[in-house]
Design a protein around this motif. Structure first.
Motif, PDB file in Angstrom:
ATOM      1  N   VAL A 251     -12.607  -0.043   9.512  1.00  0.00           N
ATOM      2  CA  VAL A 251     -13.546  -0.861  10.278  1.00  0.00           C
ATOM      3  C   VAL A 251     -14.086  -0.116  11.501  1.00  0.00           C
ATOM      4  O   VAL A 251     -15.135  -0.481  12.048  1.00  0.00           O
ATOM      5  CB  VAL A 251     -12.864  -2.189  10.701  1.00  0.00           C
ATOM      6  CG1 VAL A 251     -11.742  -1.936  11.708  1.00  0.00           C
ATOM      7  CG2 VAL A 251     -13.880  -3.178  11.239  1.00  0.00           C
ATOM      8  N   GLN A 252     -13.418   0.953  11.922  1.00  0.00           N
ATOM      9  CA  GLN A 252     -13.911   1.715  13.063  1.00  0.00           C
ATOM     10  C   GLN A 252     -15.269   2.366  12.791  1.00  0.00           C
ATOM     11  O   GLN A 252     -15.962   2.794  13.710  1.00  0.00           O
ATOM     12  CB  GLN A 252     -12.895   2.797  13.486  1.00  0.00           C
ATOM     13  CG  GLN A 252     -12.806   4.012  12.581  1.00  0.00           C
ATOM     14  CD  GLN A 252     -11.835   3.793  11.419  1.00  0.00           C
ATOM     15  OE1 GLN A 252     -11.352   2.681  11.221  1.00  0.00           O
ATOM     16  NE2 GLN A 252     -11.534   4.847  10.693  1.00  0.00           N
ATOM     17  N   ARG A 253     -15.654   2.428  11.493  1.00  0.00           N
ATOM     18  CA  ARG A 253     -16.950   3.010  11.142  1.00  0.00           C
ATOM     19  C   ARG A 253     -18.102   2.009  11.285  1.00  0.00           C
ATOM     20  O   ARG A 253     -19.257   2.375  11.112  1.00  0.00           O
ATOM     21  CB  ARG A 253     -16.908   3.552   9.706  1.00  0.00           C
ATOM     22  CG  ARG A 253     -15.886   4.660   9.510  1.00  0.00           C
ATOM     23  CD  ARG A 253     -15.877   5.138   8.067  1.00  0.00           C
ATOM     24  NE  ARG A 253     -14.847   6.118   7.827  1.00  0.00           N
ATOM     25  CZ  ARG A 253     -14.986   7.423   8.032  1.00  0.00           C
ATOM     26  NH1 ARG A 253     -16.127   7.894   8.483  1.00  0.00           N
ATOM     27  NH2 ARG A 253     -13.986   8.248   7.792  1.00  0.00           N
TER      28      ARG A 253
ATOM     29  N   THR B 273      -6.847   3.158  10.212  1.00  0.00           N
ATOM     30  CA  THR B 273      -5.700   4.055  10.373  1.00  0.00           C
ATOM     31  C   THR B 273      -5.576   4.528  11.809  1.00  0.00           C
ATOM     32  O   THR B 273      -4.573   5.157  12.164  1.00  0.00           O
ATOM     33  CB  THR B 273      -5.839   5.280   9.452  1.00  0.00           C
ATOM     34  OG1 THR B 273      -7.087   5.927   9.722  1.00  0.00           O
ATOM     35  CG2 THR B 273      -5.800   4.866   7.989  1.00  0.00           C
ATOM     36  N   GLY B 274      -6.586   4.261  12.619  1.00  0.00           N
ATOM     37  CA  GLY B 274      -6.554   4.690  14.018  1.00  0.00           C
ATOM     38  C   GLY B 274      -6.053   3.594  14.930  1.00  0.00           C
ATOM     39  O   GLY B 274      -6.015   2.417  14.568  1.00  0.00           O
ATOM     40  N   ASN B 275      -5.675   3.975  16.125  1.00  0.00           N
ATOM     41  CA  ASN B 275      -5.253   3.007  17.138  1.00  0.00           C
ATOM     42  C   ASN B 275      -6.465   2.164  17.536  1.00  0.00           C
ATOM     43  O   ASN B 275      -7.450   2.690  18.040  1.00  0.00           O
ATOM     44  CB  ASN B 275      -4.702   3.745  18.362  1.00  0.00           C
ATOM     45  CG  ASN B 275      -4.078   2.812  19.379  1.00  0.00           C
ATOM     46  OD1 ASN B 275      -4.545   1.700  19.582  1.00  0.00           O
ATOM     47  ND2 ASN B 275      -3.031   3.276  20.022  1.00  0.00           N
ATOM     48  N   PRO B 276      -6.433   0.854  17.300  1.00  0.00           N
ATOM     49  CA  PRO B 276      -7.609   0.013  17.592  1.00  0.00           C
ATOM     50  C   PRO B 276      -8.100   0.144  19.030  1.00  0.00           C
ATOM     51  O   PRO B 276      -9.296   0.064  19.289  1.00  0.00           O
ATOM     52  CB  PRO B 276      -7.110  -1.415  17.307  1.00  0.00           C
ATOM     53  CG  PRO B 276      -5.973  -1.239  16.365  1.00  0.00           C
ATOM     54  CD  PRO B 276      -5.320   0.064  16.746  1.00  0.00           C
ATOM     55  N   PHE B 277      -7.172   0.353  19.960  1.00  0.00           N
ATOM     56  CA  PHE B 277      -7.556   0.443  21.360  1.00  0.00           C
ATOM     57  C   PHE B 277      -8.288   1.752  21.664  1.00  0.00           C
ATOM     58  O   PHE B 277      -8.897   1.891  22.724  1.00  0.00           O
ATOM     59  CB  PHE B 277      -6.321   0.292  22.247  1.00  0.00           C
ATOM     60  CG  PHE B 277      -5.653  -1.048  22.095  1.00  0.00           C
ATOM     61  CD1 PHE B 277      -6.129  -2.154  22.767  1.00  0.00           C
ATOM     62  CD2 PHE B 277      -4.570  -1.211  21.240  1.00  0.00           C
ATOM     63  CE1 PHE B 277      -5.534  -3.400  22.619  1.00  0.00           C
ATOM     64  CE2 PHE B 277      -3.964  -2.443  21.073  1.00  0.00           C
ATOM     65  CZ  PHE B 277      -4.458  -3.548  21.766  1.00  0.00           C
TER      66      PHE B 277
ATOM     67  N   LEU C 253     -14.639  -6.077  19.717  1.00  0.00           N
ATOM     68  CA  LEU C 253     -13.875  -6.396  18.510  1.00  0.00           C
ATOM     69  C   LEU C 253     -12.389  -6.532  18.832  1.00  0.00           C
ATOM     70  O   LEU C 253     -11.713  -7.439  18.338  1.00  0.00           O
ATOM     71  CB  LEU C 253     -14.099  -5.323  17.446  1.00  0.00           C
ATOM     72  CG  LEU C 253     -13.426  -5.550  16.082  1.00  0.00           C
ATOM     73  CD1 LEU C 253     -13.820  -6.905  15.502  1.00  0.00           C
ATOM     74  CD2 LEU C 253     -13.790  -4.433  15.115  1.00  0.00           C
ATOM     75  N   VAL C 254     -11.882  -5.647  19.670  1.00  0.00           N
ATOM     76  CA  VAL C 254     -10.459  -5.703  20.039  1.00  0.00           C
ATOM     77  C   VAL C 254     -10.143  -6.993  20.779  1.00  0.00           C
ATOM     78  O   VAL C 254      -9.149  -7.671  20.502  1.00  0.00           O
ATOM     79  CB  VAL C 254     -10.076  -4.481  20.896  1.00  0.00           C
ATOM     80  CG1 VAL C 254      -8.682  -4.651  21.496  1.00  0.00           C
ATOM     81  CG2 VAL C 254     -10.132  -3.209  20.061  1.00  0.00           C
ATOM     82  N   SER C 255     -11.010  -7.361  21.720  1.00  0.00           N
ATOM     83  CA  SER C 255     -10.718  -8.537  22.545  1.00  0.00           C
ATOM     84  C   SER C 255     -10.782  -9.840  21.752  1.00  0.00           C
ATOM     85  O   SER C 255     -10.159 -10.830  22.139  1.00  0.00           O
ATOM     86  CB  SER C 255     -11.692  -8.600  23.729  1.00  0.00           C
ATOM     87  OG  SER C 255     -13.011  -8.855  23.280  1.00  0.00           O
ATOM     88  N   ARG C 256     -11.523  -9.841  20.636  1.00  0.00           N
ATOM     89  CA  ARG C 256     -11.678 -11.064  19.852  1.00  0.00           C
ATOM     90  C   ARG C 256     -10.780 -11.102  18.624  1.00  0.00           C
ATOM     91  O   ARG C 256     -10.882 -12.018  17.812  1.00  0.00           O
ATOM     92  CB  ARG C 256     -13.139 -11.221  19.418  1.00  0.00           C
ATOM     93  CG  ARG C 256     -14.086 -11.558  20.552  1.00  0.00           C
ATOM     94  CD  ARG C 256     -15.532 -11.433  20.110  1.00  0.00           C
ATOM     95  NE  ARG C 256     -16.464 -11.945  21.096  1.00  0.00           N
ATOM     96  CZ  ARG C 256     -16.878 -11.258  22.155  1.00  0.00           C
ATOM     97  NH1 ARG C 256     -16.402 -10.027  22.368  1.00  0.00           N
ATOM     98  NH2 ARG C 256     -17.734 -11.786  23.012  1.00  0.00           N
TER      99      ARG C 256
ATOM    100  N   ALA D 175     -17.716  -0.083   5.275  1.00  0.00           N
ATOM    101  CA  ALA D 175     -18.173   0.029   6.659  1.00  0.00           C
ATOM    102  C   ALA D 175     -19.335   0.997   6.818  1.00  0.00           C
ATOM    103  O   ALA D 175     -20.146   0.848   7.737  1.00  0.00           O
ATOM    104  CB  ALA D 175     -17.010   0.471   7.549  1.00  0.00           C
ATOM    105  N   THR D 176     -19.442   1.993   5.947  1.00  0.00           N
ATOM    106  CA  THR D 176     -20.510   2.983   6.086  1.00  0.00           C
ATOM    107  C   THR D 176     -21.797   2.576   5.377  1.00  0.00           C
ATOM    108  O   THR D 176     -22.867   3.079   5.707  1.00  0.00           O
ATOM    109  CB  THR D 176     -20.059   4.354   5.547  1.00  0.00           C
ATOM    110  OG1 THR D 176     -19.662   4.218   4.169  1.00  0.00           O
ATOM    111  CG2 THR D 176     -18.894   4.894   6.360  1.00  0.00           C
TER     112      THR D 176
END
Length: 433
Positions: free
Chosen positions: A110-112, A137-141, A148-151, A83-84
């Motif tokens: 993927v948050q990165r 490892t983090g809360n996606p929301f 990304l969350v909605s899809r 991701a980086t």
């Protein structure tokens, strides 16, 4: 015969966790709801179309393993992206390959991903050109973009149970034996490694692998408790003080005190202490809880909480641990009342939603010349009455019990004694919730 690391320079053997990576969902240990027959993953694999999936949970639960297993079962090329480091050009090259070879893209942490990377990836998924699994490892929301969350379909992974962790350790031992590394552990040691790994399968296998380092020859590698202690002495603690798990554990700690469960209170407190949580932060949470959930039921609890906060400022770990336990147990064992926090909440809600009430004339400031001419008269001083109380209005338009409702129960708490006292004095029964 050589041991696990003798041939590292010549063969670069896989780490144990990589060597044991499951080939299909049937090989996954734990995560029953995720990999069970009829689960969303199984149904999408059967349909040959995965779409966009986000796996989230603490490290070592098998996010990468599940992604690879899904790729195997779909028969698609597995393309991991960093991701980086991956740029838009990398994503587009994969897209070109995907037109020839069916592809599953996997992005760890993927948050990165930047917004541009995310948009490009989502466009490929929506075209049906690739399937996508992201891991975090983090809360996606909290950590992912709303797009990304909605899809995506969000799938939460849970820490492995002790029994499942023992299966992981035994699978690792069997693999070492199969590769001529005859490591020997008692059932108690297997359980110890499983327990001390905190639900993290990768950590358990890495520990097992480290116990085999430097042991060559045909003789059994007999593991001792001291060797296990040494292996875990420098092992990282899985506690992210800014992450989702941190807030979940703090929440469990507070709710255990509120629920008057001393054992659960000590367990979650120990988790916070073991994870290196700042003792001042824990003490602050205890102080807040003292008034929110105990309040008038036991006024001494706030004194204990404040004293604990002052003590940990002066002392720190490790001695502060017992002080925190003392305060937390006082709160857990104390009778409960939320009348203070609930009453203030109702009052604040009223103030925010209603026109302001005028201060009654007899309560207004009368300490200056001319106050009487303005009508600031008529206040009755309660101490002049033998009962220490007189009946007079203190807030027009606020009926008795609008905000404060007693939580006094069977125990002889301060609130209970106060209810009984004021009922004798005023002749009015207390307003209860």
């Amino acid at each position: 015969m050589s041991d696990l690391f003798d041939t590292a320079g010549r063969m670069n053997p896989q780490p144990l966790a990589a060597a044991l990576r499951p080939a299909t969902l049937d090989d996954i240990i734990g995560q029953e709801a995720v990999v069970a027959p009829g689960s969303i993953l199984r149904r999408r694999i059967a349909a040959g179309r995965l779409g966009s999936i986000i796996l989230y949970g603490p490290p070592g639960l098998g996010k990468t393993s599940i992604a690879r297993a899904v790729g195997n079962m779909l028969g698609k090329t597995f393309r991991p992206l960093n991701a980086t480091r991956a740029g838009v050009a990398d994503i587009r090259r994969i897209a070109d390959d995907a037109r020839i070879h069916p592809t599953l893209i996997f992005v760890d942490e993927v948050q990165r991903f930047s917004a541009t990377q995310t948009d490009d990836l989502l466009a490929l998924c929506e075209e049906g050109l690739v399937d996508f699994i992201g891991a975090t490892t983090g809360n996606p929301f909290h950590v992912l973009t709303p797009a990304l969350v909605s899809r995506s379909t969000i799938i939460r992974l849970e820490p492995l149970t002790l029994g499942e962790m023992e299966q992981v350790v035994r699978r690792g031992i069997d693999h070492l034996h199969a590769t001529d590394i005859p490591i020997v552990l008692t059932p108690d040691m297997v359980r110890l490694i499983a327990g001390r790994s905190g639900g993290d399968a990768r950590r358990a296998l890495t520990t097992l692998e480290s116990l085999a380092v430097g042991h060559a020859g045909d003789e059994d590698i007999v593991i001792t408790d001291d060797m296990i202690d040494e292996a875990y002495a420098s092992a990282p603690i899985n506690h992210d003080r800014s992450g989702d798990a941190h807030y979940d554990i703090v929440s469990a700690f507070i709710k255990s005190m509120r629920g008057s469960d001393p054992d659960a209170t000590l367990y979650w407190l120990a988790r916070l202490i073991h994870g290196g949580e700042d003792p001042r932060y824990i003490a602050r949470r205890i102080m807040i809880h003292a008034s929110e959930d105990i309040g008038l039921a036991d006024n001494s609890v706030l004194q204990t909480a404040v004293a604990a906060s002052q003590a940990v400022e002066k002392i720190g770990y490790p001695e502060a641990q017992t002080i925190l336990a003392h305060a937390a147990l006082h709160l857990a064992r104390a009778p409960k009342s939320s009348s203070a926090s609930r009453g203030l909440g109702l009052a604040l809600q009223y103030v925010a939603s209603q026109p302001p009430e005028s201060v009654p004339l007899h309560l207004r400031d009368a300490h200056y010349k001319g106050a009487a001419s303005l009508g600031h008269v008529g206040y009755q001083f309660p101490h002049d009455d033998a009962r220490g109380w007189v009946e007079q209005t203190y807030a027009e338009g606020i009926p008795r019990g609008a905000f404060y409702q007693s939580d006094a129960r069977g125990a002889s708490t301060f609130e209970k004694r106060a209810d009984e006292f004021w009922e004798r004095v005023t002749g009015m029964p207390p307003v209860r919730r």
